[in-house]
Design a protein around this motif. Sequence first.
Motif, short mmCIF file in Angstrom:
data_model
loop_
_atom_site.label_atom_id
_atom_site.label_comp_id
_atom_site.label_asym_id
_atom_site.label_seq_id
_atom_site.Cartn_x
_atom_site.Cartn_y
_atom_site.Cartn_z
N ARG A 23 44.33 19.85 10.30
CA ARG A 23 44.88 20.50 11.49
C ARG A 23 43.77 20.81 12.48
NH1 ARG A 23 48.22 23.34 7.76
NH2 ARG A 23 46.78 25.12 7.81
N PHE A 24 42.65 21.31 11.98
CA PHE A 24 41.51 21.60 12.85
C PHE A 24 41.02 20.32 13.51
CE2 PHE A 24 36.99 21.84 13.70
CZ PHE A 24 36.87 23.02 14.41
N ALA A 25 40.87 19.25 12.72
CA ALA A 25 40.38 17.98 13.27
C ALA A 25 41.31 17.43 14.33
CB ALA A 25 40.20 16.97 12.13
N LEU A 26 42.60 17.54 14.12
CA LEU A 26 43.56 17.05 15.11
C LEU A 26 43.53 17.90 16.38
CD1 LEU A 26 46.50 16.14 12.71
CD2 LEU A 26 45.02 14.54 13.94
N ARG A 27 43.35 19.22 16.22
CA ARG A 27 43.24 20.08 17.41
C ARG A 27 42.00 19.71 18.22
NH1 ARG A 27 44.53 24.36 13.84
NH2 ARG A 27 42.37 25.08 13.89
N GLN A 28 40.95 19.32 17.54
CA GLN A 28 39.71 18.94 18.21
C GLN A 28 39.76 17.51 18.74
OE1 GLN A 28 38.70 22.35 18.14
NE2 GLN A 28 36.76 21.28 18.42
N ASP A 29 40.85 16.82 18.48
CA ASP A 29 40.97 15.40 18.85
C ASP A 29 39.85 14.59 18.19
OD1 ASP A 29 42.25 13.27 20.05
OD2 ASP A 29 41.07 13.38 21.88
N ALA A 30 39.52 14.94 16.96
CA ALA A 30 38.45 14.26 16.23
C ALA A 30 38.90 12.88 15.79
CB ALA A 30 38.03 15.09 15.03
N ASP A 31 37.95 11.97 15.70
CA ASP A 31 38.26 10.64 15.17
C ASP A 31 37.49 10.33 13.90
OD1 ASP A 31 35.83 10.46 16.46
OD2 ASP A 31 36.28 8.61 17.54
N LEU A 32 36.75 11.32 13.38
CA LEU A 32 36.03 11.13 12.12
C LEU A 32 35.87 12.46 11.41
CD1 LEU A 32 34.41 9.22 10.22
CD2 LEU A 32 32.37 9.82 11.55
N VAL A 33 36.20 12.46 10.13
CA VAL A 33 35.97 13.62 9.25
C VAL A 33 34.92 13.21 8.22
CG1 VAL A 33 36.97 15.20 7.56
CG2 VAL A 33 38.30 14.52 9.56
N VAL A 34 33.94 14.07 8.01
CA VAL A 34 32.83 13.80 7.09
C VAL A 34 32.89 14.82 5.96
CG1 VAL A 34 30.32 13.64 6.87
CG2 VAL A 34 31.45 12.93 9.01
N LEU A 35 32.77 14.37 4.73
CA LEU A 35 32.86 15.31 3.62
C LEU A 35 32.23 14.72 2.36
CD1 LEU A 35 36.36 15.30 1.94
CD2 LEU A 35 35.80 13.71 3.78
N GLY A 36 31.88 15.61 1.45
CA GLY A 36 31.50 15.19 0.11
C GLY A 36 32.76 14.92 -0.69
N ALA A 37 32.69 13.91 -1.55
CA ALA A 37 33.83 13.56 -2.40
C ALA A 37 33.60 14.16 -3.78
CB ALA A 37 33.97 12.05 -2.50
N TYR A 38 34.53 14.98 -4.21
CA TYR A 38 34.35 15.73 -5.44
C TYR A 38 35.34 15.23 -6.49
CZ TYR A 38 32.23 18.52 -1.85
OH TYR A 38 31.47 18.91 -0.77
N GLY A 39 34.81 14.81 -7.62
CA GLY A 39 35.68 14.34 -8.69
C GLY A 39 34.86 13.84 -9.84
N HIS A 40 35.53 13.20 -10.78
CA HIS A 40 34.84 12.62 -11.91
C HIS A 40 35.62 11.41 -12.37
CE1 HIS A 40 37.90 15.23 -13.79
NE2 HIS A 40 37.90 14.35 -14.75
N SER A 41 34.96 10.55 -13.13
CA SER A 41 35.63 9.37 -13.65
C SER A 41 35.82 9.53 -15.16
CB SER A 41 34.83 8.09 -13.36
OG SER A 41 33.58 8.16 -13.98
N ARG A 42 36.95 9.03 -15.64
CA ARG A 42 37.22 9.06 -17.08
C ARG A 42 38.06 7.84 -17.41
NH1 ARG A 42 40.85 13.80 -19.31
NH2 ARG A 42 42.41 12.53 -18.24
N LEU A 43 37.48 6.97 -18.23
CA LEU A 43 38.18 5.75 -18.62
C LEU A 43 38.69 4.99 -17.41
CD1 LEU A 43 40.19 7.10 -21.69
CD2 LEU A 43 38.03 5.87 -21.69
N ARG A 44 37.84 4.91 -16.35
CA ARG A 44 38.15 4.21 -15.11
C ARG A 44 39.40 4.76 -14.43
NH1 ARG A 44 35.07 0.16 -13.77
NH2 ARG A 44 36.58 -0.65 -12.29
N GLU A 45 39.69 6.03 -14.62
CA GLU A 45 40.73 6.72 -13.86
C GLU A 45 40.00 7.73 -12.99
OE1 GLU A 45 43.58 8.44 -16.40
OE2 GLU A 45 44.32 6.52 -17.18
#
Length: 270
Positions: A226-248
């Motif tokens: 919502r913030f990005a759309l209000r700013q008329d942004a065309d790119l969001v930058v972030l760290g991707a948080y997760g883990h892999s387990r048995l290729r899932e």
Amino acid sequence: MDYANILVSVDLGAAAPDRVRLAAGLARRFAATLIGAAAHKAPVPILARDVFEASQHEERNTRQLREILELAHAMFERSAGEGTGTEWHAALAGPITHLVEEARAADLVVVGRHGSNDVDPGPLGVPPGPVVMEAGRPVLVVPPRLSHLKAARIVVAWKDSPEARRAVSAVLPLIRGADEVSVVTIGADARHRGTEDVARHLARHGAHVTAHRLPAADDDSSAILRFALRQDADLVVLGAYGHSRLREWMFGGVTCDLLDGSPICSLMCH
């Protein structure tokens, strides 16, 4: 730092030509080489009566797969357009494995969004999740029907973590040309998370930057979008948080939601 090599995932889905055009525009912007990558694993012959028949099946399957890869190559060259330095890297291998291997010589990897409501890109398609987790490179996830990324208004979804720090470093080439950069964090203790430090860091790199704190929300991804759309942004930058387990590949809420349905390009680092 600039991008010298940009790797783009190529398939025969409806969204692929626009994705290649977007990646080609970035390559021309940074005078980079655009590398197209596509792969299809040859099936193992089954129901063959003997070794000779199995060999015939394998030869026929390989020929058909090479024809499919040539169609992808032709689309890639057509969509990249003139004035773009290109290379084509195809393989008879798993598409995810091939793209991750090719990422070793890339500064940026461009893949298509692969959400639950998106059209299936076919057997050459690569979902972004495993690429983000395994490539060790910044990954730009492109929604369908986007053929250009100016990165004029960038939103950095900040969380003081190694993943977010890598994402901030990865976006520096784009930040220098942005009209506005917003560093955004969520929650009452945001001032303790280094948001203003990051904003000052980006300002030293030439960014027109502001820091923002959003109130705590049950759905952080919706608040960021919502913030990005209000700013008329065309790119969001972030760290991707997760883990892999048995290729899932399993992600936290914000990462998962942006991978599934963001209408804005997302630059992610794991």
